[in-house]
Design a protein around this motif. Sequence first.
Motif, short mmCIF file in Angstrom:
data_model
loop_
_atom_site.label_atom_id
_atom_site.label_comp_id
_atom_site.label_asym_id
_atom_site.label_seq_id
_atom_site.Cartn_x
_atom_site.Cartn_y
_atom_site.Cartn_z
N VAL A 130 0.99 -1.33 -0.05
CA VAL A 130 0.09 0.12 0.11
C VAL A 130 0.80 1.37 0.05
CG1 VAL A 130 -1.54 1.58 1.40
CG2 VAL A 130 -2.10 -0.91 0.88
N ASP A 131 1.83 1.31 0.82
CA ASP A 131 2.79 2.44 0.89
C ASP A 131 3.39 2.72 -0.23
OD1 ASP A 131 4.00 4.43 2.77
OD2 ASP A 131 5.94 3.46 2.16
N TRP A 132 4.12 1.54 -1.16
CA TRP A 132 4.51 1.86 -2.32
C TRP A 132 3.53 2.43 -3.41
CZ3 TRP A 132 6.08 -3.05 -5.91
CH2 TRP A 132 6.75 -2.66 -7.04
N ILE A 133 2.14 1.86 -3.46
CA ILE A 133 1.20 2.61 -4.21
C ILE A 133 0.85 4.12 -3.96
CG2 ILE A 133 -1.29 2.45 -5.12
CD1 ILE A 133 -0.96 -0.80 -4.41
N VAL A 134 0.66 4.30 -2.60
CA VAL A 134 0.37 5.62 -2.25
C VAL A 134 1.52 6.65 -2.74
CG1 VAL A 134 0.10 7.05 -0.11
CG2 VAL A 134 -1.04 4.95 -0.47
N LYS A 135 2.82 6.21 -2.43
CA LYS A 135 3.72 7.30 -2.49
C LYS A 135 3.89 7.48 -4.16
CE LYS A 135 6.31 6.57 1.73
NZ LYS A 135 7.37 6.05 2.50
N GLU A 136 3.93 6.33 -4.95
CA GLU A 136 4.07 6.50 -6.16
C GLU A 136 3.23 7.14 -6.89
OE1 GLU A 136 6.58 3.64 -8.94
OE2 GLU A 136 4.65 2.38 -8.63
N ILE A 154 3.28 10.48 -9.03
CA ILE A 154 3.40 10.47 -10.67
C ILE A 154 1.99 11.35 -10.80
CG2 ILE A 154 2.49 9.41 -12.49
CD1 ILE A 154 4.05 6.79 -11.23
N ASN A 155 0.99 11.27 -10.26
CA ASN A 155 -0.25 11.92 -10.62
C ASN A 155 -0.76 13.10 -9.87
OD1 ASN A 155 -1.34 9.79 -12.56
ND2 ASN A 155 -1.11 8.60 -10.68
N GLY A 156 -0.23 13.54 -8.75
CA GLY A 156 -0.59 14.69 -7.98
C GLY A 156 -1.87 14.62 -7.68
N THR A 157 -2.47 15.52 -8.03
CA THR A 157 -4.07 15.41 -7.55
C THR A 157 -5.07 15.16 -8.55
OG1 THR A 157 -4.46 18.04 -8.07
CG2 THR A 157 -3.82 17.50 -5.91
N GLY A 211 -15.34 -4.21 -16.64
CA GLY A 211 -16.20 -3.24 -16.61
C GLY A 211 -15.93 -1.81 -16.65
N ASN A 212 -14.85 -1.58 -16.30
CA ASN A 212 -14.16 -0.12 -16.34
C ASN A 212 -12.64 0.13 -16.59
OD1 ASN A 212 -15.94 2.23 -15.22
ND2 ASN A 212 -16.26 0.53 -13.72
N ASN A 213 -12.25 1.18 -16.96
CA ASN A 213 -11.00 1.32 -17.21
C ASN A 213 -10.32 1.85 -15.73
OD1 ASN A 213 -10.88 0.56 -19.92
ND2 ASN A 213 -11.68 2.56 -20.55
N PHE A 214 -8.98 1.56 -15.54
CA PHE A 214 -8.60 1.79 -14.26
C PHE A 214 -7.27 2.34 -14.42
CE2 PHE A 214 -11.72 -1.36 -13.49
CZ PHE A 214 -12.43 -0.66 -12.02
N ASP A 215 -6.81 3.29 -13.76
CA ASP A 215 -5.42 3.61 -13.44
C ASP A 215 -4.44 2.68 -12.82
OD1 ASP A 215 -5.46 6.84 -14.29
OD2 ASP A 215 -7.19 6.37 -13.18
N VAL A 216 -4.99 2.29 -11.65
CA VAL A 216 -4.13 1.28 -10.95
C VAL A 216 -5.29 -0.02 -10.55
CG1 VAL A 216 -3.28 0.80 -8.48
CG2 VAL A 216 -2.92 2.95 -9.55
N ASN A 218 10.80 8.40 -17.09
CA ASN A 218 11.21 9.25 -15.77
C ASN A 218 10.08 9.25 -14.89
OD1 ASN A 218 13.76 9.74 -16.56
ND2 ASN A 218 12.97 11.49 -17.74
N ASP A 219 8.89 8.61 -15.34
CA ASP A 219 8.02 8.83 -14.40
C ASP A 219 7.82 7.59 -13.22
OD1 ASP A 219 6.71 11.00 -15.42
OD2 ASP A 219 5.43 9.85 -16.43
N LEU A 220 8.58 6.32 -13.53
CA LEU A 220 8.41 5.10 -12.91
C LEU A 220 9.82 4.78 -12.22
CD1 LEU A 220 6.22 3.07 -15.53
CD2 LEU A 220 5.53 4.39 -13.42
#
Length: 292
Positions: free
Chosen positions: A102-108, A112-115, A181-186, A290-292
């Motif tokens: 979870v920490d990896w996902i939250v920080k990354e 990357i995406n800001g708000t 059923g949807n498109n997702f960022d994560v 450079n994003d990842l």
Amino acid sequence: MKIKDLREDFISSLSELYEVEEVHSFFYMLLDSYLGMRRVDIALALDNVVDEKTMSCFAIAKKRLQNQDPIQYILGDTEFYGLVFRVNKNVLIPRPETEELVDWIVKEQNNINGTRKLKILDIGTGSGCIAISLAKNIPNSDVYAIDVSEEALEIAKSNAVDNNVKVNFINADVLQLDGLGNNFDVIVSNPPYVRELEKKEIQPNVLENEPHLALFVSDQNPLIFYKKIAELAKNSLISGGLLYFEINQYLGTETQVMLKKEGYEFVDLRKDLYGNERMIQAGLIRKNKNDL
């Protein structure tokens, strides 16, 4: 009975089953739950008399611990990523390595995406600890969570309410789905991954109490959930979207190979704090190197 006598009885009754420090920890956790006393308070309150209700609660807890019931199920809740989650026999007890995921996902994702608003899917949500923690810590996120167990979803829904977040819960068997059923960022999942051959490594209090549906897979097809989710995610991740898994520490290489065969352009395998390969990230197309 005084607190010091209650402690002595509690420790002596459980010392043959657990390490002494662990029994002490159980005692302080229960005293905090039943009387709201922190560990630092107890040294000044050892001569305080415990009422009958509290003694009865301790007697029940002691018996359950003697039967190898997890302390989290006895207390009815546990802490995860700074939040409190209700747990019972219908859901797995959240683990520290899942907090690392979870920490990896939250920080990354925040980096990357800001708000920017993100759409996130948690597959096999259980108590909801991943989905709810992400909803709480990633601003403007729209979070969905799937589980095959209706009983688990009831716990997850109550945890979302308790933690004041909105999560869209869905009752479904991911192995039976043709699409998400949807498109997702994560898309993230901590699916069942313990092979039958590894049961001997599992502590009795886990093996005899936590739901096997959420734990075990066959020795013959241990990556069944990972392969299915990877297949579904290919058609549901947006350009630059990412797939995250918690994995079996013994199957890191096999999981990497499978994801690459499924067409994922890059795969990042990470170790947890104990040096075990427990987390993996995969993407189909990089937005920017450079994003990842």
